[in-house]
Each structure stands twice: as structure tokens, then as C-alpha cells.
Enzyme design. Structure first.
Site, PDB file in Angstrom:
ATOM      1  N   ALA A 204       0.794  -1.231   0.000  1.00  0.00           N
ATOM      2  CA  ALA A 204       0.000   0.000   0.000  1.00  0.00           C
ATOM      3  C   ALA A 204       0.834   1.292   0.000  1.00  0.00           C
ATOM      4  CB  ALA A 204      -0.981  -0.040   1.174  1.00  0.00           C
TER       5      ALA A 204
ATOM      6  N   ARG B  57      -5.357   0.057  -8.680  1.00  0.00           N
ATOM      7  CA  ARG B  57      -5.695  -1.037  -7.752  1.00  0.00           C
ATOM      8  C   ARG B  57      -6.731  -0.488  -6.772  1.00  0.00           C
ATOM      9  NH1 ARG B  57      -1.034  -4.676  -5.316  1.00  0.00           N
ATOM     10  NH2 ARG B  57      -2.778  -6.135  -5.106  1.00  0.00           N
TER      11      ARG B  57
ATOM     12  N   GLN C  68       4.288 -13.345  -1.895  1.00  0.00           N
ATOM     13  CA  GLN C  68       5.038 -12.187  -1.386  1.00  0.00           C
ATOM     14  C   GLN C  68       5.948 -12.579  -0.226  1.00  0.00           C
ATOM     15  OE1 GLN C  68       1.808 -12.140  -2.150  1.00  0.00           O
ATOM     16  NE2 GLN C  68       1.130 -10.159  -2.903  1.00  0.00           N
TER      17      GLN C  68
ATOM     18  N   ASP D 201      -3.752  -2.593   4.105  1.00  0.00           N
ATOM     19  CA  ASP D 201      -4.044  -1.875   2.852  1.00  0.00           C
ATOM     20  C   ASP D 201      -5.086  -0.780   3.044  1.00  0.00           C
ATOM     21  OD1 ASP D 201      -2.793  -4.465   1.826  1.00  0.00           O
ATOM     22  OD2 ASP D 201      -2.840  -3.100   0.113  1.00  0.00           O
TER      23      ASP D 201
HETATM   24  O1  MRU Z   1      -1.096  -7.375  -3.192  1.00  0.00           O
HETATM   25  P1  MRU Z   1      -0.001  -6.664  -2.451  1.00  0.00           P
HETATM   26  O2  MRU Z   1       1.304  -7.381  -2.492  1.00  0.00           O
HETATM   27  O3  MRU Z   1       0.103  -5.212  -2.853  1.00  0.00           O
HETATM   28  O4  MRU Z   1      -0.500  -6.688  -0.937  1.00  0.00           O
HETATM   29  C1  MRU Z   1       0.299  -6.072   0.038  1.00  0.00           C
HETATM   30  C2  MRU Z   1      -0.206  -6.256   1.414  1.00  0.00           C
HETATM   31  O5  MRU Z   1      -1.252  -6.827   1.655  1.00  0.00           O
HETATM   32  C3  MRU Z   1       0.602  -5.619   2.500  1.00  0.00           C
HETATM   33  O6  MRU Z   1       0.506  -6.345   3.685  1.00  0.00           O
HETATM   34  C4  MRU Z   1       0.069  -4.189   2.743  1.00  0.00           C
HETATM   35  O7  MRU Z   1      -0.010  -3.491   1.544  1.00  0.00           O
HETATM   36  C5  MRU Z   1       0.930  -3.448   3.689  1.00  0.00           C
HETATM   37  S1  MRU Z   1       2.482  -3.037   2.976  1.00  0.00           S
HETATM   38  C6  MRU Z   1       3.365  -2.106   4.070  1.00  0.00           C
END
Ligand code: MRU
Length: 351
Positions: free
Chosen positions: A53, A94, A199, A240
Site C-alpha cells: 500500500a 488497484r 510475497q 491496505d
Molecule cells: O497485493 P499486495 O502485495 O500489494 O498486498 C500487500 C499487502 O497486503 C501488505 O501487507 C500491505 O499493503 C501493507 S504493505 C506495508
């Protein structure tokens, strides 16, 4: 162990272009892609060249700089009107991470006062750099607040990647983990691989190993057994979008961890900057959940792992109810057992 010194900086501005470390290639290749058009930045966000995010928000702020340059070249004194379409495309790249809309709205408010009669690029760039630098500073601060909640030698579990790669640097959940290890508060970190995009195994494992942080990777489905062993003290994750009552959208699987954690008396910490709080969203029921392509579930590295033509669903996020969260850590302070009333103190803190 000097573990707070993460040098990973996945977003850079050089020579009038935005450079992004391509997160789709990690951990095997460190490839940088560069951008000079806002629509290409929007596409990079959708395609997960940059993800997480806060990182999406910072990249979008630089996207606004590129939009300003383009609007000035094509529309001259009417450049502000020419910003509407490219900014909408960035905003829609997104849907769940509210930091994206936050950063674009911040830039919009900023350029309202700029002159129509000169190129906005220099001023927009200075403001984007400010957002970028403030994110790193916020992460450092959250690292200290979050680590102060931990007892010595804690064992923690994290999900997804809320590290330097998901922010402008240092990380939110991984910022707390980096600080916690440096302070002797964290003895070991378990990392969920985080299906389907991985991830955890591709990004979080890479970051932690670079900083020599003791860690073990596990399948997401191993979390219950780990908790039942009695070894785990905290689950530490990012966010997010956090609703005004503390309900928290984060990577799919976070909600199941929170339910498991409550059953096993493991505490749950959410770490996110105040830019992740959506004050217009009273609770988590209205948070839009991104649905990504089924191929992310049926394939790994373009190799099929399921029968051809199988139908797969792929919600990228889920919402953890506030009453399953023990602490929300922000740069403006910590909220224990969040409620709408307690969350509001963060808003007052900021203004
Ligand atoms: O789909 P992504 O990889 O963008 O999802 C990211 C997450 O869910 C993270 O935990 C969130 O964005 C926090 S990042 C500091």
C-alpha cells in the site's frame, strides 16, 4: 546485530524518470524498470511491478509529477484540466490500498494553488519527494512504537510483505521486526509464503535474509500448528486500508491468522501509517476487495499447477474485524484494542 539499517529503496527518481525495482522478478533477479508516462506507472501498479500500500502511494505521487509534465506540454495554461484523466487512471490502478487515493488526493490539493501559467513539474516533484521521505520517517517511528510492545526474545509470524519493498523503505510490519531484532525483542521470525502471489517467500524472505534476521519460511496452512505449539507471541502484519473503527483489510489470509491467533492467545499487531486509515469508511464491510486473475492461483511462474480450464477465485485481500486486533501501530501513536472512539485520537493527533 545492526539490523535496522535496511538499504532497500525500491522507488527512485533519477534524471526526470521514475525507477521501480521490478518485484515480479525477485528474489532471482534485481531488475529496474523506468517510467516517464503516468499511464505506464498506472500499469506498473496494476501488474505489481510495485506493490504494497505505501509503495503504491509513493509511486502514484511520482506518477502525478509525470502527469503534470505531460499536461503542461499538451495543454499549456489549461494543464490542471488535463490532469483529470491520467489521475483517474492512476487512482483506478488497484482498488483496495487507500494510500493510492490518499497520495493522489494530496497531490491534487497541492497543485490547486499552483500557477496556471508555468510548468508545475518542479513543484510537483518537490511534493512527491516529501511524501516519499515522510513515508520512510513514519516507518522508522512505527518500528520503535511497535517494538516497544514486544517482550524480550519474542517469536513472531508475519504474512505477505510489509517491508522496505512495500513502502518507500524500512517497512511497516518488517520495520517493527527490524527494530525488534535490533532491540533484542525478537528472537525469531516465521514467514508465511503467502499464496498465491508468494510475497512472503519471494520478498519477505529475501529482505530478512539480506539483514541477517533469523527466519523460517512456512506454508500458510502451517500457521495453526505453529500457534498450537505455544511458541508464537505475536502476528505482525501491515494493512491496505483501515476503516474508522479499526477493521483492517490486508493480504488474503490475514483474517484467518487473526481468528487462529485469538483462539491460541497469540497477539495480533497491525502496523500502518495514518495514510492507510480511511476515515470515510465507518467499518470494514464497505472496503472494496480486489479480485485478481485466477491464473495467479492455477499457475506458478506461468506453469500450470491445476487442471486446464479449472475455475479459480482470487480475492487479493480480506478484512480482519477490529475486535480480533490487539494493537494498531501508526506513526501518530498506538491504539490498543481498537474502537472508533480510540481511533479518532489518531486523527486529532495528526491535525
Ligand atoms: O497485493 P499486495 O502485495 O500489494 O498486498 C500487500 C499487502 O497486503 C501488505 O501487507 C500491505 O499493503 C501493507 S504493505 C506495508
Amino acid at each position: 546485530m545492526s539490523t535496522t539499517a535496511s538499504t532497500i529503496a525500491p522507488i527512485q527518481w533519477r534524471d526526470g524518470r521514475l525507477f521501480l525495482l521490478d518485484q515480479r522478478q525477485l528474489p532471482h533477479r534485481q531488475e529496474w524498470l523506468d517510467y516517464d508516462h503516468p499511464d505506464l506507472v498506472a500499469e506498473a501498479i496494476t501488474m505489481m511491478v510495485v506493490r504494497g500500500a505505501p509503495a503504491i502511494g509513493v509511486a502514484a505521487a511520482y506518477g502525478v509529477v509525470l502527469a503534470g509534465r505531460q499536461a503542461w506540454h499538451t495543454a499549456g495554461v489549461t494543464w490542471k484540466q488535463a490532469m483529470t484523466a491520467p489521475l483517474a487512471r492512476l487512482e483506478n490502478a488497484r482498488p483496495t490500498a487507500v494510500n493510492l487515493c490518499w497520495a493522489i488526493e494530496h497531490m491534487r490539493q497541492f497543485y490547486r494553488d499552483l500557477s496556471d501559467g508555468e510548468s508545475p513539474e518542479t513543484a510537483l516533484l518537490a511534493e512527491a519527494i516529501k511524501i516519499h521521505e515522510l513515508d520512510v520517517a513514519a516507518n522508522r517511528r512505527m518500528g520503535k512504537y511497535g517494538a516497544s510492545l514486544l517482550e524480550a526474545n519474542s517469536i513472531v509470524l508475519t504474512h505477505c510483505n510489509a517491508g522496505a519493498l512495500a513502502t518507500a523503505g524500512f517497512g511497516t510490519a518488517l520495520g517493527v521486526i527490524r527494530q525488534g531484532v535490533a532491540d533484542g525483542k525478537i528472537q525469531h521470525v516465521y514467514v508465511d509464503e503467502t499464496r498465491p502471489w508468494l510475497q512472503g517467500s519471494r520478498l519477505t524472505a529475501w529482505e530478512l535474509l539480506q539483514d541477517n534476521i533469523p527466519m523460517t519460511l512456512q506454508a500458510d496452512s502451517a500457521a495453526a500448528l505453529l500457534m498450537a505449539s505455544g511458541k508464537l507471541d505475536w502476528v505482525i502484519v501491515g494493512a491496505d486500508r483501515i476503516a474508522a473503527n479499526g477493521d483492517t483489510a490486508n493480504k488474503i489470509g490475514t483474517y484467518s491468522l487473526a481468528v487462529l491467533a485469538r483462539y491460541h492467545k497469540v497477539r495480533m499487531m497491525v502496523v500502518a501509517p495514518t495514510a492507510t486509515i480511511d476515515w470515510d469508511m465507518p467499518d470494514g464491510s464497505g472496503i472494496p476487495i480486489e479480485q485478481r486473475q485466477g491464473e495467479e492461483v492455477t499457475h506458478i511462474n506461468r506453469e500450470p499447477i491445476a487442471p486446464a480450464n479449472v475455475i479459480a477465485i482470487n480475492p487479493a485481500f480480506d478484512v480482519t474485524p477490529a475486535d480480533l486486533i490487539d494493537a494498531i501501530v501508526t506513526e501518530a501513536g498506538v491504539i490498543l484494542s481498537p474502537t472508533t472512539e480510540k481511533m479518532l485520537t489518531l486523527r486529532e493527533e495528526k491535525s
